[in-house]
Design a protein around this motif. Structure first.
Motif, mmCIF file in Angstrom:
data_model
loop_
_atom_site.group_PDB
_atom_site.id
_atom_site.type_symbol
_atom_site.label_atom_id
_atom_site.label_comp_id
_atom_site.label_asym_id
_atom_site.label_seq_id
_atom_site.Cartn_x
_atom_site.Cartn_y
_atom_site.Cartn_z
ATOM 1 N N SER A 1 -31.900 6.701 17.936
ATOM 2 C CA SER A 1 -33.248 7.231 18.057
ATOM 3 C C SER A 1 -33.460 8.364 17.051
ATOM 4 O O SER A 1 -32.507 8.972 16.555
ATOM 5 C CB SER A 1 -33.479 7.753 19.472
ATOM 6 N N GLU A 2 -34.725 8.635 16.780
ATOM 7 C CA GLU A 2 -35.067 9.666 15.808
ATOM 8 C C GLU A 2 -34.473 11.011 16.233
ATOM 9 O O GLU A 2 -34.609 11.426 17.371
ATOM 10 C CB GLU A 2 -36.593 9.777 15.690
ATOM 11 N N GLN A 3 -33.816 11.695 15.286
ATOM 12 C CA GLN A 3 -33.155 12.972 15.584
ATOM 13 C C GLN A 3 -32.998 13.763 14.301
ATOM 14 O O GLN A 3 -33.195 13.253 13.205
ATOM 15 C CB GLN A 3 -31.777 12.712 16.212
ATOM 16 N N TRP A 4 -32.631 15.050 14.460
ATOM 17 C CA TRP A 4 -32.468 15.910 13.291
ATOM 18 C C TRP A 4 -31.027 16.013 12.830
ATOM 19 O O TRP A 4 -30.744 16.447 11.710
ATOM 20 C CB TRP A 4 -32.981 17.311 13.612
ATOM 21 N N GLY A 5 -30.067 15.612 13.669
ATOM 22 C CA GLY A 5 -28.664 15.856 13.369
ATOM 23 C C GLY A 5 -28.027 14.863 12.435
ATOM 24 O O GLY A 5 -26.911 15.087 11.964
ATOM 25 N N ALA A 6 -28.690 13.721 12.152
ATOM 26 C CA ALA A 6 -28.089 12.716 11.276
ATOM 27 C C ALA A 6 -29.210 11.988 10.564
ATOM 28 O O ALA A 6 -30.307 11.829 11.124
ATOM 29 C CB ALA A 6 -27.244 11.736 12.078
ATOM 30 N N PRO A 7 -28.967 11.534 9.342
ATOM 31 C CA PRO A 7 -30.023 10.800 8.615
ATOM 32 C C PRO A 7 -30.287 9.447 9.272
ATOM 33 O O PRO A 7 -29.398 8.840 9.870
ATOM 34 C CB PRO A 7 -29.435 10.640 7.206
#
Length: 797
Positions: free
Chosen positions: A606-612
């Motif tokens: 799911s969309e997240q900031w920790g991984a591309p």
């Protein structure tokens, strides 16, 4: 089935209120879906007649009407387009309150006084028509309360019937159930024969065997077909969801709704005897009442006359719809009535083949009382003579008694009744219920001999009688008791992973379970190239659901496509279900195989900031499948393949212990375009049973001696699959190999184009001693030789 509450009460008197009656119907299995009140609060609304209608001096669309109320004349300003002198219509007098809450007061409209309101059917709450004033017959008594004249208040009740209750597709059929539930009796029905007044007749021949064992007809001459349908009949039809058309057509509809027997009226002057009931001929065409010309085959039955030869011309589609050329019109003077008994198997599915759904076919498909045709013809004759005049000929009946169903006596045991229901029902109550339902009952010792009426096809065995007593006596009266005895607990199998565990595993890996129909569109399977062994349905719900699925993925990917079309950018679905293939031998049952399938589109997580963000690919799905196989302790093997639906070079067959389980890979771009999918779709589908088999757990000791790891890097052709390389390495290493790990794949500087470098770790161990360097070197050498021999591998320096 939709009907008028007042019409039902005419057949079965009951003191129950409308709400109680609706609750009773639902409690006995005739589920009430809707109750629409009609004509409530009509105090102050009377039958009136417009004496004159003049244009309003200040408005083009208004008229100033002088209206006779039966108690004098009042002035009404009206904007209805059909307001005219001589029209009889409802008038809401000053002080009346209409069903919508409108209070009628004296008013001034554009400077002209108005004392009341002329009403449409919608304003009175009796019909949704708001196009103009409700027009009443010319013989409507001026000044009479409208509610009394229209038989109001009333209600339209709509019930949902199960397929086995075909007898309740009529007001009189429902009345028997209500009588049994309310402790009442059904009003006797006057079906006295109407004597013939002339010799007019048409001979009838049956050429269909058991499919049409009874056909009844009657000629009536000198009928005034243009007579208006009586208001009481038209209102009952409207309140039953049927739009009145013309008197002769309305009579047949009215008899069908009241008794349950579909009928048809022909213009007798267009018929040539004899009337022949026969199978349709190949390619035979006939024009139906709706104006359509249909092409038939011998699976259809037709009513034909002898214009052009004996039985040459089809004049009606048997049990479904009448013909256009022989229909009754306002110019008809001589009528031929018909009522027949068409068995359900002769009608089921025929209408759907032609895209037709008629009230007659709906009833015949479920079964109609074989004893009703003569009663229906006699009743319709009396209605026609009373309203439209005419002289009837004799009733002509063609019958094949050997094919007519005969109700058989059923024995109902007191002990069996008490044991199944769990309570004791008094003998008098049992007999009352059965007799109220129209069954004949005779007490014989410790049992009853019961004979069901011909209309109750659903009563054939003792359990059917027990069900009737249970539903009428009341399910609420049956006590709730806990079952006695010990329950046998079955231990889960140790050699098989439970399906629920597989479901939870995929759900834990962020998949949602989907459930699709087991029948699909044949064109969808053709897109996938999965049409081998398809099993067509004899009676499909629709053309789009015509065959049983041969694979799970077509339906599952279609569900994924529907989600993607609704802006769902990341979709992960799985399904467990059966697939069906034709029997290997002619006449055998289809083969059912349980499979598991999954498909994914969008990003890995799911969309997240920790991984591309990264699009899901083949190896992501392979990891999910390997985790599923790990539940059974299985190691899967992947061999390159290219079925029709798969992307070239990104597809593999899945094997376990030498058995092919299924397929995994990416869908072919051509198929993705056909399914209107823009992003890459990965999927797998495998047979479930061999995937979930696991070896019986067996404890083994751990080696006391250390393991040794040797890393080996080889250069092989880019097309060489790792699975084949790993198989060669394992076979060459022998029993000392504990694990084989691929930890690097490299292409670039130092490796020629078209080749790749694979780095693997060989983990070696012995259970009885520590391996020496010489033994380890020998294993590595053997593996190196095998890779060079099998895959032309070179050791990377």
């Amino acid at each position: 089935m939709k009907f008028s509450e007042n019409w039902l009460r005419q057949h079965v008197p009951t003191t129950q209120t409308r709400e109680q009656l609706a609750a009773t119907l639902t409690a006995i299995g005739l589920e009430v879906e809707d109750v629409t009140a009609l004509g409530e609060s009509l105090d102050g609304v009377v039958v009136a007649q417009i004496v004159s209608a003049e244009k309003h001096p200040e408005a083009d669309r208004l008229q100033v009407c002088q209206v006779d109320t039966g108690n004098g004349t009042v002035q009404i300003v009206c904007g209805a387009p059909n307001a005219r002198a001589g029209l009889k219509t409802p008038l809401a007098t000053v002080g009346a309150n209409l069903p919508g809450g409108m209070a009628i007061k004296a008013a001034k409209l554009r400077g002209v006084e108005s004392f009341g309101m002329l009403c449409s059917a919608k304003e009175l709450g009796v019909d949704p028509d708001a196009s103009g004033l409700l027009e009443l017959p010319a013989d409507a008594p001026v000044g009479a309360p409208l509610a009394d004249y229209l038989g109001l208040p009333d209600a339209t009740i709509e019930i949902k019937l199960t397929p086995n209750r075909a007898d309740c597709f009529s007001v009189r059929g429902i009345a028997f159930d209500v009588a049994a539930a309310c402790g009442s009796e059904v009003t006797p029905f006057d079906a006295a024969p109407v004597p013939a007044s002339n010799d007019a007749r048409l001979s009838i021949e049956l050429d269909t065997g058991a499919k049409v064992p009874r056909f009844v007809g009657r000629a009536i001459d000198g009928v005034d077909a243009g007579v208006a349908t009586p208001l009481w009949m038209a209102e009952r039809l409207r309140r039953s969801g049927v739009r009145p058309i013309s008197f002769l057509v309305d009579v047949t509809q009215y008899v069908m709704l009241e008794l349950g027997q579909p009928m048809h009226a022909f213009d007798r002057d267009t018929l040539v005897e004899p009337i022949v009931v026969r199978p349709a001929r190949v390619g035979e065409q006939t024009k139906l009442l709706d104006g359509r010309t249909v092409s038939l085959d011998p699976d259809f039955l037709v009513v034909s006359d002898s214009q052009g030869g004996n039985g040459a011309r089809a004049v009606a589609l048997g049990g479904i719809m009448g013909g256009y050329d022989t229909r009754v019109t306002d110019a008809t003077r001589n009528v031929f009535l018909e009522a027949a008994h068409w068995i359900p198997s002769a009608i089921i599915g025929r209408g759907r083949k032609l895209g037709l759904h008629t009230d007659a076919a709906h009833r015949f498909e479920r079964g109609v009382d074989p004893e009703l045709p003569r009663t229906a013809v006699e009743y319709a004759t009396r209605l026609i003579l009373d309203i439209a005049g005419g002289t009837p000929g004799p009733v002509v009946e063609a019958a094949l008694p050997e094919y007519l169903p005969q109700p058989q006596p059923i024995t109902l045991r007191r002990a069996r009744l008490a044991r199944v229901l769990g309570l004791s029902v008094a003998d008098a109550e049992v007999e009352r219920i059965l007799r109220a339902l129209g069954l004949s009952v005779e007490a014989t010792g410790d049992a009853w001999t019961v004979r069901p009426p011909s209309r109750r096809f659903d009563i054939a065995i003792e359990e059917d009688l027990i069900e009737e007593i249970a539903r009428v006596h009341g399910y609420d009266a049956i006590p709730t008791t806990l079952p006695a005895g010990a329950s046998r607990l079955a231990a889960p199998s140790e050699i098989r992973v439970e399906e629920g565990t597989a479901r939870r595993q995929l759900a834990a890996r962020d998949y949602l379970e989907a459930i699709n129909y087991a029948f699909v569109d044949a064109d969808l399977l053709a897109q996938w190239g999965a049409t081998d062994g398809t099993v067509p349905l004899a009676n499909p719900l629709s053309a789009e659901l015509g065959v049983m699925r041969t694979a799970l993925l077509p339906g599952l990917v279609a569900a994924l496509a529907r989600n993607a079309a609704r802006q769902q950018l990341r979709v992960r679905l799985f399904e467990l279900g059966n697939v069906f293939t034709a029997a290997p031998v002619a006449g055998g049952a289809p083969v059912e195989t349980k499979r598991i399938a999954a498909t994914a589109i969008g990003t890995v997580s799911s969309e997240q900031w920790g991984a591309p963000a990264r699009a899901v690919g083949f190896h992501d799905l392979k990891g999910d499948l390997d985790s599923l196989a790990a539940l059974a302790g299985a190691t899967l093997e992947y061999r390159a393949s290219q079925p029709l639906w798969a992307h070239p070079g990104r597809s593999a067959d899945v094997w376990r212990d030498g058995v092919k389980l299924g397929w995994i890979g990416q869908l072919h771009p051509r198929l993705q375009r056909a399914l209107d999918l823009d992003a890459e779709v990965v999927a797998f589908e495998l047979d479930l049973a061999p995937l979930l088999v696991r070896p019986l757990p067996k404890a083994v000791g751990l080696s006391k001696f250390p393991s040794v790891r040797r890393d080996l890097a080889v250069v092989v052709a880019e097309t060489a699959p790792w699975g084949a390389i790993a198989a060669s390495a394992r076979a060459a290493a022998g029993p000392a190999l504990r694990d084989l790990v691929l930890f690097d794949r490299y292409q670039g500087k130092g490796v020629e184009p078209g080749f790749k470098s694979l780095a693997m770790g060989l983990i070696l161990q012995d259970e009885s001693r520590t391996l020496t360097d010489r033994e380890v070197d020998a294993v590595v050498g053997t593996v190196t030789e095998a890779l060079q021999r099998d895959h032309a591998a070179a050791i990377r320096s």
